[in-house]
Design an enzyme around this catalytic site. Structure first.
Site, PDB file in Angstrom:
ATOM      1  N   ASP A 220       3.613   9.500  -0.644  1.00 19.93           N
ATOM      2  CA  ASP A 220       2.677   8.454  -0.096  1.00 19.93           C
ATOM      3  C   ASP A 220       2.068   7.334  -1.300  1.00 19.93           C
ATOM      4  OD1 ASP A 220      -0.203   8.054   1.404  1.00 19.93           O
ATOM      5  OD2 ASP A 220      -0.475  10.112   1.895  1.00 19.93           O
TER       6      ASP A 220
ATOM      7  N   HIS B 167       1.318  -1.504   0.674  1.00 22.65           N
ATOM      8  CA  HIS B 167       0.085   0.129  -0.166  1.00 22.65           C
ATOM      9  C   HIS B 167       1.054   1.172   0.083  1.00 22.65           C
ATOM     10  CE1 HIS B 167      -4.552  -1.482   1.390  1.00 22.65           C
ATOM     11  NE2 HIS B 167      -4.142  -2.737   1.369  1.00 22.65           N
TER      12      HIS B 167
HETATM   13  P1  ADP Z   1      -3.327   6.254   5.164  1.00 23.55           P
HETATM   14  O1  ADP Z   1      -3.237   4.866   4.575  1.00 23.55           O
HETATM   15  O2  ADP Z   1      -2.225   6.316   4.733  1.00 23.55           O
HETATM   16  O3  ADP Z   1      -3.928   6.512   6.202  1.00 23.55           O
HETATM   17  P2  ADP Z   1      -5.464   7.173   3.133  1.00 23.55           P
HETATM   18  O4  ADP Z   1      -5.113   8.398   2.340  1.00 23.55           O
HETATM   19  O5  ADP Z   1      -4.691   6.325   1.692  1.00 23.55           O
HETATM   20  O6  ADP Z   1      -3.347   7.463   3.849  1.00 23.55           O
HETATM   21  O7  ADP Z   1      -6.761   6.573   3.853  1.00 23.55           O
HETATM   22  C1  ADP Z   1      -6.830   7.304   5.124  1.00 23.55           C
HETATM   23  C2  ADP Z   1      -7.994   7.002   5.056  1.00 23.55           C
HETATM   24  O8  ADP Z   1      -8.914   7.418   5.800  1.00 23.55           O
HETATM   25  C3  ADP Z   1      -9.089   7.358   3.511  1.00 23.55           C
HETATM   26  O9  ADP Z   1     -10.124   6.629   3.892  1.00 23.55           O
HETATM   27  C4  ADP Z   1      -9.495   8.714   5.495  1.00 23.55           C
HETATM   28  O10 ADP Z   1     -11.432   8.836   4.783  1.00 23.55           O
HETATM   29  C5  ADP Z   1     -10.098   7.786   6.902  1.00 23.55           C
HETATM   30  N1  ADP Z   1      -9.902   8.698   7.481  1.00 23.55           N
HETATM   31  C6  ADP Z   1      -8.241   9.483   7.727  1.00 23.55           C
HETATM   32  N2  ADP Z   1      -8.784  10.477   8.292  1.00 23.55           N
HETATM   33  C7  ADP Z   1      -9.867  10.440   9.105  1.00 23.55           C
HETATM   34  C8  ADP Z   1     -10.539  10.072  10.656  1.00 23.55           C
HETATM   35  N3  ADP Z   1     -10.501  11.408  11.447  1.00 23.55           N
HETATM   36  N4  ADP Z   1     -11.723   9.682  10.430  1.00 23.55           N
HETATM   37  C9  ADP Z   1     -12.640   9.016   9.962  1.00 23.55           C
HETATM   38  N5  ADP Z   1     -12.081   8.891   9.221  1.00 23.55           N
HETATM   39  C10 ADP Z   1     -10.812   9.042   8.085  1.00 23.55           C
HETATM   40  O1  F6P Z   2      -1.916   2.476   4.253  1.00 23.00           O
HETATM   41  C1  F6P Z   2      -1.412   2.522   5.055  1.00 23.00           C
HETATM   42  C2  F6P Z   2      -1.336   1.832   6.440  1.00 23.00           C
HETATM   43  O2  F6P Z   2       0.368   1.809   6.926  1.00 23.00           O
HETATM   44  C3  F6P Z   2      -1.530   0.396   7.091  1.00 23.00           C
HETATM   45  O3  F6P Z   2      -0.730  -0.125   6.375  1.00 23.00           O
HETATM   46  C4  F6P Z   2      -2.066   1.176   8.227  1.00 23.00           C
HETATM   47  O4  F6P Z   2      -2.699  -0.184   8.358  1.00 23.00           O
HETATM   48  C5  F6P Z   2      -2.637   1.942   8.516  1.00 23.00           C
HETATM   49  O5  F6P Z   2      -1.690   3.096   7.028  1.00 23.00           O
HETATM   50  C6  F6P Z   2      -3.138   2.887   9.919  1.00 23.00           C
HETATM   51  O6  F6P Z   2      -0.960   2.206  10.536  1.00 23.00           O
HETATM   52  P1  F6P Z   2      -0.956   1.685  11.880  1.00 23.00           P
HETATM   53  O7  F6P Z   2      -1.838   0.007  11.009  1.00 23.00           O
HETATM   54  O8  F6P Z   2       0.028   1.487  12.082  1.00 23.00           O
HETATM   55  O9  F6P Z   2      -2.092   2.156  13.240  1.00 23.00           O
END
Ligand code: ADP
Ligand code: F6P
Length: 455
Positions: free
Chosen positions: A364, A156
């Site tokens: 990212d 990812h």
């Molecule tokens: P990562 O996987 O690195 O966290 P992404 O942007 O790919 O980053 O995915 C983050 C996901 O988590 C998105 O679907 C987003 O809407 C969700 N998310 C992030 N912050 C919040 C929050 N405060 N409350 C609910 N959902 C959240």
């Molecule tokens: O999408 C990237 C990622 O590292 C996932 O593998 C992971 O579950 C998510 O972000 C949140 O991080 P964590 O599991 O360390 O709370």
């Protein structure tokens, strides 16, 4: 097709309405909701000793099989090698790598232990799909136990180029471990290219064709599968009665001010600090925005036991306070900095209420928030996405204003351009991104990966 078995470090809650932060949890939750199957991994709890029992619960067509981690595995496998070595290295932050050999041994030990716990749950025709950097050695561990099933791996996060990957002392072992999967999937063509380069240069693999490499007696297949969202579902979510209520509250509190929104886990890779600086620069160079513009930064806490995460939290709190002190007024807070989670539909409504979505990570894998922001917009009056060129999503979105997050002034100028962009241009840009989302939605991501794995 056989039963789908998903393996990931963290198994998210699938309780309706309970928000999971992290793209992996959101993506997998959807795959399993639609295809059904088993999801195996950590339940988020720790105990002094490794627990014996896997907890199995049924939720309609989804079986969750979860287990806790011993404190030692949590420290060495999760905090240590996964998040103090792999995470920074794969996000091009070699300066933040904190390698310790015993933690790498803990990473391997935990992978082996998780494989042993998964093994009795497997059936001969299961399709096994392993997710993310925590579990790179999983296929080799399962193969050593005699598992003959198809095993795929999806990363990812970005895959680093050779100079960065080789900063990790056991990089060759990691490459070898990846070569035990039947299919290795990446978010973008450049991640896949970096993997192919590393495998050929560092591990002596030979290129057979565009997709296949020969490594010892194994053929390593790789592909590009950008994770995505369902745009129509997001549009609906932004519209539910509850989210309309939240949107009203947000609008009332803004008093006609324009809004820039950012939502990302509190993580140094997300570029929140640089974004705050760009917002400040915008206030400096365009005084007309002072008192007329707010930024909402929603940043749920993440990996708080790690020092680099404690530091970025400390730095951000200081920066938000300083900028608010400088440009705020008795009835005006320029940056609203919030650490809490929201329900998904509420978040989508917030996206709809913002004239600008600022998604400016330093690096990212994909960034689902960028895609969610676009999908949540009103088609006749959409907001503008200001997107880092270093997010995987930038490879797909030609309608975004692409920025370099290391260029504070450049980001401030892009924010200004977004805030003042004529409606026709906004609509054109939005339509092209929405079209891209419809062509390549979340279903396409997992169907293409599983289709290729089955071959
Ligand atoms: P990562 O996987 O690195 O966290 P992404 O942007 O790919 O980053 O995915 C983050 C996901 O988590 C998105 O679907 C987003 O809407 C969700 N998310 C992030 N912050 C919040 C929050 N405060 N409350 C609910 N959902 C959240
Ligand atoms: O999408 C990237 C990622 O590292 C996932 O593998 C992971 O579950 C998510 O972000 C949140 O991080 P964590 O599991 O360390 O709370």
């Amino acid at each position: 097709m056989g039963r789908l078995v998903i393996v990931s470090n963290r198994v998210a809650s699938i309780t309706p309405g309970k928000a999971s932060t992290g793209g992996l949890a959101v993506g997998i939750g959807d795959v399993l909701g639609k295809a059904g199957g088993l999801w195996f991994g950590w339940n988020g709890e720790t105990s002094p000793q490794s627990p014996e029992q896997v907890q199995v619960t049924e939720h309609g067509n989804i079986t969750l099989a979860t287990i806790g981690l011993s404190r030692k595995d949590y420290e060495q496998y999760y905090l240590g090698f996964s998040n103090n070595v792999l995470w920074p290295a794969f996000h091009y932050r070699s300066d933040l790598i904190r390698y310790q050999r015993d933690e790498y041994e803990g990473y391997q030990r935990a992978n082996l232990w998780l494989a042993e716990k998964l093994f009795p749950l497997l059936k001969p025709d299961d399709i096994i799909w392993v997710h993310d950097y925590h579990l790179i050695p999983m296929a080799a561990a399962l193969r050593a136990m005699g598992v003959k099933n198809k095993i795929g791996f999806f990363l990812h996060i970005p895959f680093p180029t050779q100079p960065i990957l080789t900063c990790i002392p056991p990089s060759s072992e990691l490459l070898r471990a990846l070569s035990h999967y039947d299919l290795v999937g990446f978010q973008t063509p450049s991640d896949r290219q970096a993997f192919v380069d590393c495998l050929t240069r560092e591990s002596g693999a030979r290129k057979l064709d565009e997709d296949n490499l020969q490594m010892e007696d194994r053929v390593v297949r790789s592909g590009v599968y950008p994770i995505s969202v369902y745009p129509d579902e997001i549009e609906d979510q932004a519209h539910t009665a509850a989210s309309r209520r939240h949107l009203r509250r947000l609008r009332q509190s803004l008093l006609d001010r324009k809004l820039i929104i950012s939502v990302d886990r509190l993580d140094y890779s997300k570029g929140q600090f640089e974004r705050f600086r760009a917002f400040e620069k915008l206030m400096e160079i365009q005084p007309s925005h002072r008192s007329a513009l707010s930024m909402v930064q929603i940043a749920p806490l993440s990996r708080s036991d790690i020092k680099t995460y404690q530091k970025i939290r400390h730095d951000l709190e200081g920066e938000a306070g300083r900028i608010n002190g400088r440009f705020g007024d008795i009835d005006y807070t320029p940056i609203r900095y919030i650490n809490r989670n929201y329900e998904r539909s509420t978040l989508m409504a917030f996206f709809r209420g913002a004239q600008v979505g600022a998604v400016t990570p330093l690096r990212d894998g994909m960034n689902l928030v960028a895609k969610e922001y676009v999908a949540a917009q009103h088609r006749d009056d959409p907001g503008v996405l200001v997107l880092s060129r270093f997010a995987g999503a930038a490879a797909e979105f030609d309608g975004a204003l692409l920025v370099n997050p290391y260029d504070t002034l450049g980001m401030a100028e892009a924010m200004h351009r977004a805030l003042t962009m004529p409606k026709e241009e906004r609509k054109e840009r939005h339509a092209s991104m929405l079209q891209q989302l419809k062509t390549n939605d979340l279903g396409a991501w997992w169907r293409r990966f599983l289709g290729d794995l089955a071959v």
